[in-house]
Design a protein around this motif. Structure first.
Motif, PDB file in Angstrom:
ATOM      1  N   ALA A   1       4.055   7.360  11.493  1.00 27.49           N
ATOM      2  CA  ALA A   1       4.557   8.636  10.591  1.00 27.49           C
ATOM      3  C   ALA A   1       5.174   7.685   9.132  1.00 27.49           C
ATOM      4  CB  ALA A   1       5.532   9.179  11.062  1.00 27.49           C
ATOM      5  N   PHE A   2       4.662   8.476   8.057  1.00 24.98           N
ATOM      6  CA  PHE A   2       4.806   8.036   6.745  1.00 24.98           C
ATOM      7  C   PHE A   2       5.509   9.099   5.931  1.00 24.98           C
ATOM      8  CE2 PHE A   2       1.087   6.160   8.848  1.00 24.98           C
ATOM      9  CZ  PHE A   2       1.115   4.912   8.480  1.00 24.98           C
ATOM     10  N   VAL A   3       6.272   8.747   5.014  1.00 24.32           N
ATOM     11  CA  VAL A   3       6.943   9.376   4.019  1.00 24.32           C
ATOM     12  C   VAL A   3       6.712   8.766   2.864  1.00 24.32           C
ATOM     13  CG1 VAL A   3       9.059  10.641   3.165  1.00 24.32           C
ATOM     14  CG2 VAL A   3       8.649  10.236   5.536  1.00 24.32           C
ATOM     15  N   GLN A   4       5.940   9.305   1.699  1.00 25.16           N
ATOM     16  CA  GLN A   4       5.736   8.739   0.380  1.00 25.16           C
ATOM     17  C   GLN A   4       5.916   9.550  -0.806  1.00 25.16           C
ATOM     18  OE1 GLN A   4       1.905   6.080   0.427  1.00 25.16           O
ATOM     19  NE2 GLN A   4       1.207   7.653   2.062  1.00 25.16           N
TER      20      GLN A   4
ATOM     21  N   PRO B   1      15.365  -1.159  -2.087  1.00 29.53           N
ATOM     22  CA  PRO B   1      15.933  -1.526  -0.918  1.00 29.53           C
ATOM     23  C   PRO B   1      15.566  -0.536   0.335  1.00 29.53           C
ATOM     24  CG  PRO B   1      17.525  -1.197  -2.281  1.00 29.53           C
ATOM     25  CD  PRO B   1      16.483  -0.707  -3.063  1.00 29.53           C
ATOM     26  N   ARG B   2      14.937  -1.504   1.577  1.00 23.37           N
ATOM     27  CA  ARG B   2      14.627  -0.904   2.824  1.00 23.37           C
ATOM     28  C   ARG B   2      13.259   0.052   2.730  1.00 23.37           C
ATOM     29  NH1 ARG B   2      19.565   1.395   6.149  1.00 23.37           N
ATOM     30  NH2 ARG B   2      18.151   0.870   7.844  1.00 23.37           N
ATOM     31  N   GLN B   3      12.702  -0.011   1.639  1.00 24.48           N
ATOM     32  CA  GLN B   3      11.322   0.537   1.402  1.00 24.48           C
ATOM     33  C   GLN B   3      10.090  -0.165   1.027  1.00 24.48           C
ATOM     34  OE1 GLN B   3      11.603   4.876   0.118  1.00 24.48           O
ATOM     35  NE2 GLN B   3      14.045   4.310  -0.357  1.00 24.48           N
ATOM     36  N   LEU B   4       8.906   0.210   1.383  1.00 20.69           N
ATOM     37  CA  LEU B   4       7.622  -0.567   0.695  1.00 20.69           C
ATOM     38  C   LEU B   4       7.478   0.052  -0.627  1.00 20.69           C
ATOM     39  CD1 LEU B   4       5.944  -0.484   4.181  1.00 20.69           C
ATOM     40  CD2 LEU B   4       7.515  -2.063   3.420  1.00 20.69           C
ATOM     41  N   THR B   5       6.834  -0.887  -1.194  1.00 22.60           N
ATOM     42  CA  THR B   5       6.316  -0.351  -2.686  1.00 22.60           C
ATOM     43  C   THR B   5       4.922  -0.814  -2.650  1.00 22.60           C
ATOM     44  OG1 THR B   5       7.024  -2.135  -3.777  1.00 22.60           O
ATOM     45  CG2 THR B   5       8.393  -0.130  -3.723  1.00 22.60           C
ATOM     46  N   GLY B   6       4.095   0.021  -3.482  1.00 23.15           N
ATOM     47  CA  GLY B   6       2.445  -0.381  -3.478  1.00 23.15           C
ATOM     48  C   GLY B   6       1.832   0.528  -4.622  1.00 23.15           C
ATOM     49  N   ILE B   7       0.490   0.225  -4.725  1.00 30.22           N
ATOM     50  CA  ILE B   7      -0.259   0.975  -5.442  1.00 30.22           C
ATOM     51  C   ILE B   7      -1.302   2.037  -4.583  1.00 30.22           C
ATOM     52  CG2 ILE B   7      -2.249   0.883  -7.022  1.00 30.22           C
ATOM     53  CD1 ILE B   7      -1.299  -1.524  -8.107  1.00 30.22           C
ATOM     54  N   ILE B   8      -1.242   3.153  -4.943  1.00 29.97           N
ATOM     55  CA  ILE B   8      -2.194   4.217  -4.263  1.00 29.97           C
ATOM     56  C   ILE B   8      -3.273   4.531  -5.011  1.00 29.97           C
ATOM     57  CG2 ILE B   8      -0.345   4.989  -2.785  1.00 29.97           C
ATOM     58  CD1 ILE B   8      -0.118   7.452  -4.459  1.00 29.97           C
ATOM     59  N   LEU B   9      -3.464   4.216  -6.409  1.00 28.46           N
ATOM     60  CA  LEU B   9      -4.664   4.360  -7.167  1.00 28.46           C
ATOM     61  C   LEU B   9      -4.747   3.446  -8.362  1.00 28.46           C
ATOM     62  CD1 LEU B   9      -7.239   6.166  -7.924  1.00 28.46           C
ATOM     63  CD2 LEU B   9      -5.532   7.715  -9.162  1.00 28.46           C
ATOM     64  N   ASP B  10      -5.875   3.034  -8.611  1.00 29.00           N
ATOM     65  CA  ASP B  10      -5.809   2.410  -9.724  1.00 29.00           C
ATOM     66  C   ASP B  10      -7.437   2.638 -10.490  1.00 29.00           C
ATOM     67  OD1 ASP B  10      -6.307   0.571 -12.046  1.00 29.00           O
ATOM     68  OD2 ASP B  10      -6.263  -1.303 -10.874  1.00 29.00           O
ATOM     69  N   ASP B  11      -7.635   3.240 -11.377  1.00 25.86           N
ATOM     70  CA  ASP B  11      -9.047   3.551 -11.690  1.00 25.86           C
ATOM     71  C   ASP B  11      -9.635   2.909 -12.728  1.00 25.86           C
ATOM     72  OD1 ASP B  11      -7.667   4.861 -13.597  1.00 25.86           O
ATOM     73  OD2 ASP B  11      -8.410   6.877 -13.473  1.00 25.86           O
TER      74      ASP B  11
ATOM     75  N   LEU C   1      -1.141   4.324 -10.163  1.00 28.97           N
ATOM     76  CA  LEU C   1      -0.098   5.485  -9.490  1.00 28.97           C
ATOM     77  C   LEU C   1       0.411   4.514  -8.309  1.00 28.97           C
ATOM     78  CD1 LEU C   1       0.856   8.298  -9.844  1.00 28.97           C
ATOM     79  CD2 LEU C   1      -0.778   9.088  -8.138  1.00 28.97           C
ATOM     80  N   TYR C   2       1.769   4.318  -8.548  1.00 23.37           N
ATOM     81  CA  TYR C   2       2.623   3.614  -7.389  1.00 23.37           C
ATOM     82  C   TYR C   2       2.936   4.305  -6.527  1.00 23.37           C
ATOM     83  CZ  TYR C   2       2.222  -0.094 -11.174  1.00 23.37           C
ATOM     84  OH  TYR C   2       1.815  -0.847 -11.999  1.00 23.37           O
ATOM     85  N   THR C   3       3.436   3.827  -5.315  1.00 29.33           N
ATOM     86  CA  THR C   3       4.314   4.701  -4.390  1.00 29.33           C
ATOM     87  C   THR C   3       5.454   3.920  -3.737  1.00 29.33           C
ATOM     88  OG1 THR C   3       3.838   5.880  -2.014  1.00 29.33           O
ATOM     89  CG2 THR C   3       2.808   3.517  -2.328  1.00 29.33           C
ATOM     90  N   VAL C   4       6.542   4.881  -3.432  1.00 30.48           N
ATOM     91  CA  VAL C   4       7.518   4.198  -2.395  1.00 30.48           C
ATOM     92  C   VAL C   4       7.284   4.805  -1.245  1.00 30.48           C
ATOM     93  CG1 VAL C   4      10.038   4.307  -2.163  1.00 30.48           C
ATOM     94  CG2 VAL C   4       9.053   3.979  -4.561  1.00 30.48           C
ATOM     95  N   GLU C   5       7.352   3.944  -0.191  1.00 32.99           N
ATOM     96  CA  GLU C   5       6.902   4.393   0.925  1.00 32.99           C
ATOM     97  C   GLU C   5       7.916   3.844   2.286  1.00 32.99           C
ATOM     98  OE1 GLU C   5       3.312   3.121   4.156  1.00 32.99           O
ATOM     99  OE2 GLU C   5       2.775   3.105   2.048  1.00 32.99           O
ATOM    100  N   GLY C   6       8.066   5.017   3.290  1.00 33.07           N
ATOM    101  CA  GLY C   6       8.803   4.538   4.300  1.00 33.07           C
ATOM    102  C   GLY C   6       8.017   5.061   5.556  1.00 33.07           C
ATOM    103  N   ASN C   7       7.927   4.047   6.580  1.00 34.29           N
ATOM    104  CA  ASN C   7       7.169   4.564   7.715  1.00 34.29           C
ATOM    105  C   ASN C   7       7.716   4.048   9.119  1.00 34.29           C
ATOM    106  OD1 ASN C   7       6.290   1.675   8.320  1.00 34.29           O
ATOM    107  ND2 ASN C   7       5.176   1.627   6.488  1.00 34.29           N
ATOM    108  N   VAL C   8       7.457   4.763   9.921  1.00 32.48           N
ATOM    109  CA  VAL C   8       7.763   4.397  11.352  1.00 32.48           C
ATOM    110  C   VAL C   8       6.406   4.037  12.258  1.00 32.48           C
ATOM    111  CG1 VAL C   8       9.005   5.098  13.532  1.00 32.48           C
ATOM    112  CG2 VAL C   8       9.875   5.935  11.298  1.00 32.48           C
TER     113      VAL C   8
END
Length: 333
Positions: free
Chosen positions: A282-285, A296-306, A311-318
């Motif tokens: 399960a993911f919440v972005q 803190p306590r969340q993941l960060t990353g890139i969801i698009l680079d054209d 476009l970046y993301t802050v993500e929590g997942n189980v």
């Protein structure tokens, strides 16, 4: 063996078709064209925390293509037929793929040197604990936006180098290539045999630096991995190569991770919205237009680079949440 492969693919296709019943005809047709099965998960070794996919099996389907690769051709052909169009009607295609699944292959022949190792595999948990005890997790998190974990590909590549003679031999011969499964699929599916990696899947190896947007020599050194064997890092939207389907040549213009692509399901994402996706996990972005830095306590990353917009993301997942729900609903009472 061919009959067994087709039975597996028919079962997958039946499940996919069942999910299209609620869609309007045009949307269903588009879904059939765009949907690509990446491979079938095998559970061998699950009792030891080992989980992998069959990246290639040597089955004779056209060329000697494995289940993961052959399924793309099989389903794309079927999707086109159901949509009532031909491959020549397609302007371009893209592939979404499990972000963390890792493949090791021969860069000359395209033959995998071992089974693809998926995110659920925990065989390198002890190595990650050793690195954590050595105090390197903050460095890893600052560079990658990820917590140090066996979930990602870096420790699994180290395991392959340590335990598989074929991998060590390919390193010595200069024929080794390893990295995200998306890169392997592009290499095997495209006529040009590209050795390229998109930002989303590259980042989930835990070897890719979010700030430099490239492989990080220090991270390679931290995991004891040699430089020079990873695919070249390119934007999400890029001319990766050409897929051949019959007489048609279709450009592959995008690679992305499955969860990264899910954020775009309803168009360009809004910054004030949270996007929830439930599959095996399960993911919440939340999508953001700027680098979020340390969260803190969340993941960060890139969801698009054209190549122009990032476009970046802050993500929590189980991890495993969807599978756990399936298990719970199957319990008696």
């Amino acid at each position: 063996m061919i009959e067994g492969l087709r039975a597996d693919l028919d079962a997958l296709r039946a499940d996919f078709e069942a999910q299209l019943v609620s869609l309007p005809p045009l949307e269903a047709a588009r879904a059939r064209v765009s949907w690509i099965v990446t491979s079938v998960l095998l559970d061998a070794g699950a009792g030891m925390g080992w989980r992998y996919k069959e990246a290639a099996t040597g089955l004779e389907i056209g060329r000697s293509e494995g289940l993961a690769v052959a399924s793309h051709h099989f389903f794309l052909s079927g999707a086109l037929a159901k949509a009532g169009i031909t491959a020549s009607d397609l302007a371009a295609v893209g592939i979404t793929n499990q972000r963390e699944t890792t493949v090791v292959w021969n860069r000359r022949t395209g033959i995998p040197l071992c089974n693809a190792i998926v995110w659920q595999d925990r065989r390198t948990a002890a190595l990650c604990e050793q690195l954590r005890a050595a105090g390197v997790e903050e460095t890893v998190r600052a560079k990658t936006g990820l917590f140090l974990s066996a979930h990602y590909g870096a420790s699994k590549l180290r395991w392959a180098l340590d335990h598989l003679p074929a991998v060590r031999a390919a390193r010595e011969a200069g024929t080794l290539c390893w990295g995200p499964q998306a890169s392997f699929l592009a290499f095997r599916l495209c006529a040009e045999r590209p050795l390229l990696a998109d930002p989303q899947c590259a980042a989930r190896t835990q070897l890719w630096n979010l700030r430099t947007r490239d492989w990080d020599p220090a991270l390679l050194g931290l995991f004891g991995l040699p430089e020079g064997f990873l695919p070249a890092s390119v934007p999400t939207c890029h001319r990766y190569g050409t897929l051949r389907l019959g007489d048609a040549a279709i450009p592959l213009l995008a690679l992305n991770g499955d969860q990264s692509a899910a954020v775009f399901a309803f168009g360009w994402p809004e910054e004030d919205a949270a996007y929830v996706n439930i599959g095996t996990s399960a993911f919440v972005q939340r999508a953001v237009a700027h680098d979020p830095g340390w969260v803190p306590r969340q993941l960060t990353g890139i969801i698009l680079d054209d190549g122009r917009t990032t476009l970046y993301t802050v993500e929590g997942n189980v991890n495993g949440a969807g599978t756990a729900l399936e298990w719970l609903t199957a319990q008696p009472g």
